[in-house]
Design an enzyme around this catalytic site. Sequence first.
Site, PDB file in Angstrom:
ATOM      1  N   VAL A  84       0.844  -1.188   0.000  1.00 35.89           N
ATOM      2  CA  VAL A  84       0.000   0.000   0.000  1.00 35.89           C
ATOM      3  C   VAL A  84       0.887   1.249   0.000  1.00 35.89           C
ATOM      4  O   VAL A  84       0.516   2.286  -0.516  1.00 35.89           O
ATOM      5  CB  VAL A  84      -0.991  -0.029   1.193  1.00 35.89           C
ATOM      6  N   ILE A 165      -6.856   2.407   7.591  1.00 40.50           N
ATOM      7  CA  ILE A 165      -6.333   1.508   8.624  1.00 40.50           C
ATOM      8  C   ILE A 165      -6.580   2.091  10.016  1.00 40.50           C
ATOM      9  O   ILE A 165      -6.985   1.375  10.938  1.00 40.50           O
ATOM     10  CB  ILE A 165      -4.836   1.214   8.386  1.00 40.50           C
ATOM     11  N   ARG A 186      -4.538  16.006   8.911  1.00 39.43           N
ATOM     12  CA  ARG A 186      -4.648  17.266   8.167  1.00 39.43           C
ATOM     13  C   ARG A 186      -6.051  17.863   8.240  1.00 39.43           C
ATOM     14  O   ARG A 186      -6.228  19.065   8.350  1.00 39.43           O
ATOM     15  CB  ARG A 186      -4.252  17.043   6.701  1.00 39.43           C
ATOM     16  N   HIS A 293       7.602  -6.315  10.877  1.00 40.51           N
ATOM     17  CA  HIS A 293       6.768  -5.762   9.803  1.00 40.51           C
ATOM     18  C   HIS A 293       5.840  -6.832   9.215  1.00 40.51           C
ATOM     19  O   HIS A 293       5.900  -7.153   8.029  1.00 40.51           O
ATOM     20  CB  HIS A 293       7.643  -5.143   8.704  1.00 40.51           C
ATOM     21  N   ILE A 294       4.951  -7.353  10.081  1.00 41.90           N
ATOM     22  CA  ILE A 294       4.065  -8.444   9.657  1.00 41.90           C
ATOM     23  C   ILE A 294       2.594  -8.012   9.665  1.00 41.90           C
ATOM     24  O   ILE A 294       1.691  -8.836   9.755  1.00 41.90           O
ATOM     25  CB  ILE A 294       4.256  -9.703  10.538  1.00 41.90           C
TER      26      ILE A 294
END
Length: 328
Positions: A84, A165, A186, A293-294
Amino acid sequence: MQAVQKLMKVFITRRIPPEGAKLLSQAGVCEVAQWDSDEPVPRAELLKGVKGAHGILCLLSDKIDAELLDAAGPNLKVISTLSVGFDHMAMDEIKKRGIRVGYTPDVLTDATAELTVALLLAAARRLPEGVEEVKNGGWSSWKPLWLCGYGLSGSTVGVVGLGRIGLAIAKRLKAFGVKRTLYSGRTAKAYAGEVGGEFVPLDTLVAESDFVVVSCSLTPDTKGMCDQAFFSKMKKTAVFVNSSRGTVVNQEDLYQALSTGQIAAAGLDVTTPEPLPTDHPLLTLKNCVVLPHIGSATYSTRGVMAELSARNLLGGLQGTDMPSELTF
């Protein structure tokens, strides 16, 4: 023989789940070359592999820059990334050359949100410490304050970046009895009402949250955002979780915050660099849980990601619609 000459060359930078590989092999429009390993392709092999390619299917670990685009040459029509995130790609350079780009948003939202919640609970409830105590004989009699952590019920959760997410994480945490959900970014999000989200300045979120969850994109504004000043505003009992990008966090400042008791605990699924060296100071801390990083690592999610990457690639090769095309 003529049909073979018409096949377009595709280079895949790693072994990918079978769902994607099967689609490409059955499409009948491309000739696939692949770096056949679970480990990243060395730079020299990558530059050699993309030569003359019409399409490239890459991963986050592959640097797609001007040098690589030059090596590929003028045939290159499309780059499809099995991710992504796209901060590994020189987007300005790609745009200048009129190359289309595909990516895999949405499909990994649920898996990443689940993992983030698991990481938050592991850090807050000291699960790795508990497992270690069972293994090393530290578990003796029941003690009132032994391995006590922090619970979600009645707490305030702050989500930095309430995108797809971030929203999915907030929805899951709500089920644990969270009292307030704060978010910063933002702009205010219309869909924040789904989780009772309050749009607040970042400083307010950091100061008032019991759990700070970072789920924002990497931009010049967010790079190094979680630094000494950020951690100094957090509660001493607060838990920090990052499943976005490693470079959002100043890891030296995080180490100081954790080792001096400025914050209670942290959970990271992303680091700088990746992999994190085994002698990194963060790995010496009991109150820091680091995962490799899973976030999207479920069999079904990775299969869907591979299939979407393949469809994006085929759309770009054939000049038709791509299911998930990055617009510049």
